[in-house]
Design a protein around this motif. Structure first.
Motif, PDB file in Angstrom:
ATOM      1  N   PHE A   1       1.075  -1.033  -0.102  1.00 24.11           N
ATOM      2  CA  PHE A   1      -0.343  -0.411   0.138  1.00 24.11           C
ATOM      3  C   PHE A   1       1.080   1.166   0.319  1.00 24.11           C
ATOM      4  O   PHE A   1       0.346   2.289  -0.849  1.00 24.11           O
ATOM      5  CB  PHE A   1      -0.903   0.066   1.306  1.00 24.11           C
ATOM      6  CG  PHE A   1      -1.831  -0.657   1.310  1.00 24.11           C
ATOM      7  CD1 PHE A   1      -3.275  -0.703   0.547  1.00 24.11           C
ATOM      8  CD2 PHE A   1      -2.043  -2.609   1.709  1.00 24.11           C
ATOM      9  CE1 PHE A   1      -4.062  -1.570   0.157  1.00 24.11           C
ATOM     10  CE2 PHE A   1      -3.109  -2.951   1.043  1.00 24.11           C
ATOM     11  CZ  PHE A   1      -4.050  -2.687   0.032  1.00 24.11           C
ATOM     12  N   ALA A   2       2.262   1.509   0.691  1.00 27.81           N
ATOM     13  CA  ALA A   2       3.378   2.483   0.458  1.00 27.81           C
ATOM     14  C   ALA A   2       3.179   3.094  -0.390  1.00 27.81           C
ATOM     15  O   ALA A   2       2.981   3.716  -1.546  1.00 27.81           O
ATOM     16  CB  ALA A   2       4.296   2.302   1.511  1.00 27.81           C
TER      17      ALA A   2
ATOM     18  N   LYS B   1      -0.156   3.897  -3.100  1.00 26.89           N
ATOM     19  CA  LYS B   1      -0.380   5.550  -2.687  1.00 26.89           C
ATOM     20  C   LYS B   1       0.391   6.591  -3.057  1.00 26.89           C
ATOM     21  O   LYS B   1      -0.080   7.165  -3.712  1.00 26.89           O
ATOM     22  CB  LYS B   1      -0.011   5.810  -1.063  1.00 26.89           C
ATOM     23  CG  LYS B   1      -0.217   6.861  -0.700  1.00 26.89           C
ATOM     24  CD  LYS B   1      -0.278   7.507   0.889  1.00 26.89           C
ATOM     25  CE  LYS B   1      -0.765   7.978   1.678  1.00 26.89           C
ATOM     26  NZ  LYS B   1      -0.198   8.365   3.193  1.00 26.89           N
TER      27      LYS B   1
ATOM     28  N   ARG C   1       9.592  10.904  -4.830  1.00 26.57           N
ATOM     29  CA  ARG C   1       8.282  11.282  -5.304  1.00 26.57           C
ATOM     30  C   ARG C   1       8.365  11.576  -6.916  1.00 26.57           C
ATOM     31  O   ARG C   1       7.386  11.441  -7.170  1.00 26.57           O
ATOM     32  CB  ARG C   1       7.553  12.584  -4.702  1.00 26.57           C
ATOM     33  CG  ARG C   1       5.802  12.163  -4.165  1.00 26.57           C
ATOM     34  CD  ARG C   1       5.728  13.807  -3.202  1.00 26.57           C
ATOM     35  NE  ARG C   1       5.592  13.226  -1.835  1.00 26.57           N
ATOM     36  CZ  ARG C   1       5.696  14.158  -0.783  1.00 26.57           C
ATOM     37  NH1 ARG C   1       5.070  15.115  -1.212  1.00 26.57           N
ATOM     38  NH2 ARG C   1       6.021  13.183   0.016  1.00 26.57           N
TER      39      ARG C   1
ATOM     40  N   THR D   1       0.927  -5.681  -6.274  1.00 30.02           N
ATOM     41  CA  THR D   1      -0.057  -4.249  -6.091  1.00 30.02           C
ATOM     42  C   THR D   1      -0.001  -3.760  -7.439  1.00 30.02           C
ATOM     43  O   THR D   1      -0.580  -2.407  -8.116  1.00 30.02           O
ATOM     44  CB  THR D   1       1.732  -3.499  -5.548  1.00 30.02           C
ATOM     45  OG1 THR D   1       1.724  -3.967  -4.217  1.00 30.02           O
ATOM     46  CG2 THR D   1       1.701  -1.837  -5.311  1.00 30.02           C
TER      47      THR D   1
END
Length: 274
Positions: A87-88, A91, A147, A189
């Motif tokens: 989930f990291a 997200k 990011r 994922t």
């Protein structure tokens, strides 16, 4: 596409069933995304039914996205139950994959069908090369980008996926494994990201073709309801089976066979543009 035509072409409908089964199974098993199987089969079906060359690839891609929503959803749920969804990563990558898909749909709406065929063939050839030559043990050292890097990569994959009619796992899985994610978590994922990509893809292709008059019967925009109605339940049934098999089998032989399938179907699709 009236009832008599459907009955007369039952082998093609059987082909859609097989495409849905193969797409769902491969989505869960290899994490490549079922669209990479569904698109060439749908293209062949629509070619046989004399769909206009000007819209055939748009209709193929849009219908594929309709089928990919349940495929990706059920595949990701299967992997989630096994704790194989990160989930990291989800997200960090999902918003950009979503935006990339929106951009891809906008580009597709302004592109000729031949351009979409070329994009799909190029992507399929890249996947074939990966299937043939992959096999080296991936690093398990975490090398995930920051990011900005994650956003750029996710956006690019979302854009290309929107042009190809796939959920993105075709590119996400090898990328995640190369960046240090264990293969089962990479597959799980990527399946979850497939839901993020296929949903705006489906909506966008419906909207892009909504006002066109040259569409076949039983079509809403660039989504053929008949094809989607057959593919959706079949792919949804087989996706969890593929996810379960992924944790038990070594898919090397299947990868090679799948690569050969992509080479053959890509050549046939490319021949239609000549």
């Amino acid at each position: 596409m009236n009832v008599d035509l459907l009955l007369a072409n039952w082998p093609l409908l059987a082909g859609m069933v097989l495409a849905g089964a193969g797409g769902g199974l491969l989505s869960g098993l290899l994490g490549v995304g079922g669209g990479i199987v569904v698109v060439p089969v749908l293209f062949s079906v629509f070619t046989y039914l004399d769909v206009s060359p000007e819209i055939i690839m748009h209709l193929t891609v849009g219908t594929s996205f309709a089928a990919m929503i349940p495929t990706s959803l059920f595949s990701s749920l299967g992997h989630f139950r096994k704790g194989a969804v990160d989930f990291a990563i989800l997200k960090a990558w999902a918003p950009w994959a979503f935006l990339g898909c929106v951009l891809g749909v906008v580009i597709a709406g302004r592109s000729k069908s031949e351009i979409l065929i070329y994009v799909f063939v190029a992507g399929a050839l890249a996947v074939s090369a990966y299937m043939f030559f992959s096999g080296a043990r991936p690093t398990e050292k975490d090398r995930m980008p920051g990011r900005l890097g994650a956003g750029g990569l996710a956006g690019l994959i979302g854009t290309v996926s929107a042009l190809m009619g796939i959920g993105g796992g075709t590119f996400f899985v090898p990328l995640f494994t190369a960046l240090g994610t264990r293969v089962h978590r990479a597959v799980g994922t990527s399946a979850a990201l497939g839901v993020i990509v296929s949903t705006p893809g489906f909506i966008g292709y419906v909207a892009a073709g909504w006002q066109l008059e040259a569409l076949p019967q039983l079509s809403f925009g660039f989504v053929n309801v008949l094809g989607a109605a057959i593919l959706m339940p079949v792919s949804a049934i087989f996706a969890p089976l593929g996810a379960a098999l992924a944790h038990r089998l070594s898919p090397r032989v299947l990868k090679v066979c799948f690569a050969l399938f992509l080479l053959a179907t890509s050549a046939r699709m490319l021949a239609t543009t000549l």
